[in-house]
Design a protein around this motif. Structure first.
Motif, PDB file in Angstrom:
ATOM      1  N   ASP A 134      18.847  10.280   5.547  1.00  0.00           N
ATOM      2  CA  ASP A 134      17.572   9.577   5.348  1.00  0.00           C
ATOM      3  C   ASP A 134      16.860   9.416   6.696  1.00  0.00           C
ATOM      4  OD1 ASP A 134      15.506   7.822   4.714  1.00  0.00           O
ATOM      5  OD2 ASP A 134      16.743   6.515   3.464  1.00  0.00           O
ATOM      6  N   ILE A 135      15.602   9.833   6.752  1.00  0.00           N
ATOM      7  CA  ILE A 135      14.872   9.747   8.028  1.00  0.00           C
ATOM      8  C   ILE A 135      13.752   8.697   7.998  1.00  0.00           C
ATOM      9  CG2 ILE A 135      15.371  12.133   8.692  1.00  0.00           C
ATOM     10  CD1 ILE A 135      12.316  12.671   7.906  1.00  0.00           C
ATOM     11  N   HIS A 136      13.662   7.903   6.930  1.00  0.00           N
ATOM     12  CA  HIS A 136      12.621   6.863   6.876  1.00  0.00           C
ATOM     13  C   HIS A 136      12.937   5.785   7.910  1.00  0.00           C
ATOM     14  CE1 HIS A 136      12.336   8.737   2.866  1.00  0.00           C
ATOM     15  NE2 HIS A 136      11.059   8.396   2.917  1.00  0.00           N
ATOM     16  N   ASP A 137      11.972   5.486   8.777  1.00  0.00           N
ATOM     17  CA  ASP A 137      12.297   4.507   9.826  1.00  0.00           C
ATOM     18  C   ASP A 137      11.360   3.306   9.920  1.00  0.00           C
ATOM     19  OD1 ASP A 137      10.112   5.781  10.936  1.00  0.00           O
ATOM     20  OD2 ASP A 137      11.131   6.375  12.789  1.00  0.00           O
ATOM     21  N   PHE A 138      10.232   3.286   9.211  1.00  0.00           N
ATOM     22  CA  PHE A 138       9.301   2.159   9.394  1.00  0.00           C
ATOM     23  C   PHE A 138       9.936   0.824   9.001  1.00  0.00           C
ATOM     24  CE2 PHE A 138       5.702   5.359   8.626  1.00  0.00           C
ATOM     25  CZ  PHE A 138       5.699   5.711   9.968  1.00  0.00           C
ATOM     26  N   GLY A 184       0.834  -1.209   0.000  1.00  0.00           N
ATOM     27  CA  GLY A 184       0.000   0.000   0.000  1.00  0.00           C
ATOM     28  C   GLY A 184       0.863   1.251   0.000  1.00  0.00           C
ATOM     29  N   MET A 185       1.964   1.199   0.770  1.00  0.00           N
ATOM     30  CA  MET A 185       2.877   2.354   0.813  1.00  0.00           C
ATOM     31  C   MET A 185       3.563   2.543  -0.542  1.00  0.00           C
ATOM     32  SD  MET A 185       2.491   3.653   3.733  1.00  0.00           S
ATOM     33  CE  MET A 185       3.703   4.476   4.741  1.00  0.00           C
ATOM     34  N   LEU A 186       3.779   1.439  -1.256  1.00  0.00           N
ATOM     35  CA  LEU A 186       4.377   1.566  -2.597  1.00  0.00           C
ATOM     36  C   LEU A 186       3.424   2.316  -3.525  1.00  0.00           C
ATOM     37  CD1 LEU A 186       6.023  -1.961  -3.117  1.00  0.00           C
ATOM     38  CD2 LEU A 186       7.185   0.209  -2.757  1.00  0.00           C
ATOM     39  N   ILE A 187       2.106   2.022  -3.368  1.00  0.00           N
ATOM     40  CA  ILE A 187       1.116   2.739  -4.194  1.00  0.00           C
ATOM     41  C   ILE A 187       1.160   4.235  -3.865  1.00  0.00           C
ATOM     42  CG2 ILE A 187      -1.362   3.054  -4.646  1.00  0.00           C
ATOM     43  CD1 ILE A 187      -1.747   0.061  -4.174  1.00  0.00           C
ATOM     44  N   VAL A 188       1.215   4.533  -2.561  1.00  0.00           N
ATOM     45  CA  VAL A 188       1.304   5.948  -2.146  1.00  0.00           C
ATOM     46  C   VAL A 188       2.533   6.585  -2.791  1.00  0.00           C
ATOM     47  CG1 VAL A 188       1.643   7.507  -0.188  1.00  0.00           C
ATOM     48  CG2 VAL A 188       0.132   5.526   0.065  1.00  0.00           C
ATOM     49  N   GLY A 189       3.668   5.872  -2.728  1.00  0.00           N
ATOM     50  CA  GLY A 189       4.906   6.395  -3.307  1.00  0.00           C
ATOM     51  C   GLY A 189       4.768   6.665  -4.799  1.00  0.00           C
ATOM     52  N   ARG A 190       4.120   5.719  -5.492  1.00  0.00           N
ATOM     53  CA  ARG A 190       3.959   5.905  -6.952  1.00  0.00           C
ATOM     54  C   ARG A 190       3.068   7.111  -7.248  1.00  0.00           C
ATOM     55  NH1 ARG A 190       4.407   0.109  -7.304  1.00  0.00           N
ATOM     56  NH2 ARG A 190       2.185  -0.235  -7.045  1.00  0.00           N
ATOM     57  N   ILE A 242       2.869  12.194   4.343  1.00  0.00           N
ATOM     58  CA  ILE A 242       2.894  12.264   5.815  1.00  0.00           C
ATOM     59  C   ILE A 242       1.673  11.546   6.393  1.00  0.00           C
ATOM     60  CG2 ILE A 242       2.747  13.859   7.787  1.00  0.00           C
ATOM     61  CD1 ILE A 242       4.364  15.869   6.001  1.00  0.00           C
ATOM     62  N   TYR A 243       0.519  11.723   5.758  1.00  0.00           N
ATOM     63  CA  TYR A 243      -0.698  11.062   6.251  1.00  0.00           C
ATOM     64  C   TYR A 243      -0.578   9.541   6.115  1.00  0.00           C
ATOM     65  CZ  TYR A 243      -5.679  10.251   7.089  1.00  0.00           C
ATOM     66  OH  TYR A 243      -6.869   9.810   7.617  1.00  0.00           O
ATOM     67  N   SER A 244       0.019   9.076   5.010  1.00  0.00           N
ATOM     68  CA  SER A 244       0.197   7.627   4.834  1.00  0.00           C
ATOM     69  C   SER A 244       1.060   7.069   5.970  1.00  0.00           C
ATOM     70  CB  SER A 244       0.838   7.308   3.473  1.00  0.00           C
ATOM     71  OG  SER A 244       2.224   7.613   3.467  1.00  0.00           O
ATOM     72  N   ALA A 245       2.067   7.866   6.365  1.00  0.00           N
ATOM     73  CA  ALA A 245       2.944   7.432   7.460  1.00  0.00           C
ATOM     74  C   ALA A 245       2.138   7.289   8.752  1.00  0.00           C
ATOM     75  CB  ALA A 245       4.080   8.431   7.640  1.00  0.00           C
ATOM     76  N   GLU A 246       1.215   8.212   8.975  1.00  0.00           N
ATOM     77  CA  GLU A 246       0.378   8.162  10.184  1.00  0.00           C
ATOM     78  C   GLU A 246      -0.522   6.915  10.162  1.00  0.00           C
ATOM     79  OE1 GLU A 246       0.577   9.903  12.857  1.00  0.00           O
ATOM     80  OE2 GLU A 246      -1.137   8.856  13.751  1.00  0.00           O
ATOM     81  N   ILE A 247      -1.103   6.636   8.993  1.00  0.00           N
ATOM     82  CA  ILE A 247      -1.964   5.446   8.880  1.00  0.00           C
ATOM     83  C   ILE A 247      -1.134   4.189   9.149  1.00  0.00           C
ATOM     84  CG2 ILE A 247      -3.447   4.081   7.346  1.00  0.00           C
ATOM     85  CD1 ILE A 247      -4.075   6.606   5.771  1.00  0.00           C
ATOM     86  N   PHE A 248       0.059   4.146   8.537  1.00  0.00           N
ATOM     87  CA  PHE A 248       0.925   2.973   8.701  1.00  0.00           C
ATOM     88  C   PHE A 248       1.270   2.769  10.183  1.00  0.00           C
ATOM     89  CE2 PHE A 248       4.920   0.658   8.744  1.00  0.00           C
ATOM     90  CZ  PHE A 248       4.736  -0.300   7.765  1.00  0.00           C
ATOM     91  N   LYS A 249       1.564   3.892  10.865  1.00  0.00           N
ATOM     92  CA  LYS A 249       1.942   3.828  12.292  1.00  0.00           C
ATOM     93  C   LYS A 249       0.785   3.278  13.116  1.00  0.00           C
ATOM     94  CE  LYS A 249       3.355   7.738  14.130  1.00  0.00           C
ATOM     95  NZ  LYS A 249       4.163   8.920  14.261  1.00  0.00           N
TER      96      LYS A 249
END
Ligand code: B1M
Length: 210
Positions: free
Chosen positions: A97-101, A42-48, A61-68
């Protein structure tokens, strides 16, 4: 492959739908790593969509919140202590790089497979990896990298480890969305991982632990 409903809902930023699906899957006994795979897709779709400028930074940012929120529903199911220590693994997201998930999931799955994980966090300077190797004497060092612009950081970190005379004391694994064999070779790492389980398998293979 047809994306799962959960994947589609995350791609569409449907917070309530995602949380309801994840809870339902957990209640029905689905394997957490399978649910995580759907979330990652799902995050890949957001990225695309972000790349295509259908989504902007606010959606990222919202996708990150949903993922969290979605992964919080797993509680500590991914973190159970396996009891025996296989080895020590120093892990961090490289400088810039600050991506941490992804890194956090790799850390959880390593821990549940018997590794003692020293998590250095995100945006980790090369020197901090070197200091951590001296302090913790890990068998394996892992770098997470989601940005192609940070491939240089991976390479610089491996070089700093070599300059400190520590390269032959550790195995180095790199991983994250854009990291492939070419990036691995460019950085001078020993292996690359495409997902958390893969990071565990690579670490064990490099340490020759079955
Ligand atoms: Co960012 N971002 N982002 N972002 N973001 C990407 C990575 C991007 C691919 C989106 C896109 O354009 N398609 C793109 C990078 C493009 C590129 O480099 N070519 C991008 C960009 C451009 C940016 C910014 C520059 C945006 C801006 O500011 N204009 C900015 C950079 C900030 C910085 O780091 N300096 C930025 C910021 C952010 C947020 C803060 C909003 C947020 C991060 C929140 C957080 O992590 N706390 C965010 C998000 C959410 C994404 C996407 C949408 C999702 C990433 C994610 O969490 N995935 C991402 C799109 C994508 O991934 N394609 C994108 C879920 C996670 C579970 O998967 O991290 O891949 P992943 O981890 C996996 C595997 O990769 C692997 O195992 C994990 C579990 O299976 N793995 C390893 C990871 N590390 C490993 C290490 C290993 C082995 C396996 O061994 C050591």
């Amino acid at each position: 492959m047809v994306p799962s409903e959960l994947t589609v809902k995350l791609g569409d930023l449907d917070l309530e739908g995602v949380l309801a699906d994840v809870q339902r899957l957990i209640d029905s006994g689905a394997a957490p790593l399978d649910v995580l795979r759907d979330l990652q897709e799902g995050m890949l779709i957001v990225g695309r969509r972000f790349e295509a400028e259908d989504y902007f930074l606010s959606e990222l940012i919202y996708s990150a919140e949903i993922f969290k929120q979605a992964t919080a529903l797993f509680g500590d199911t991914l973190q159970k202590d396996s009891g025996n220590t296989v080895g020590t693994f120093v892990l961090g997201t490289v400088a810039g790089d600050i991506h941490d998930f992804g890194k956090d999931i790799v850390a959880m799955v390593l821990s549940s497979n018997g590794f003692k994980v020293i998590d250095l966090g995100v945006n980790v300077p090369a020197d901090d990896f070197v200091k951590a190797i001296r302090e913790h004497q890990p068998e394996v060092v892992g770098m997470s990298c989601l940005l192609t612009t940070c491939f240089e950081s991976m390479k610089a970190t491996v070089e700093a480890i070599a300059a400190a005379g520590l390269r032959d004391k550790v195995k180095i694994i790199v991983g994250g969305g854009p990291v492939d064999q070419m990036a691995c070779d460019y950085a001078g790492a020993d292996a690359y991982g495409t997902d958390a389980q893969n990071a565990v398998d690579s670490a064990k293979a490099l340490m020759a632990v079955s």
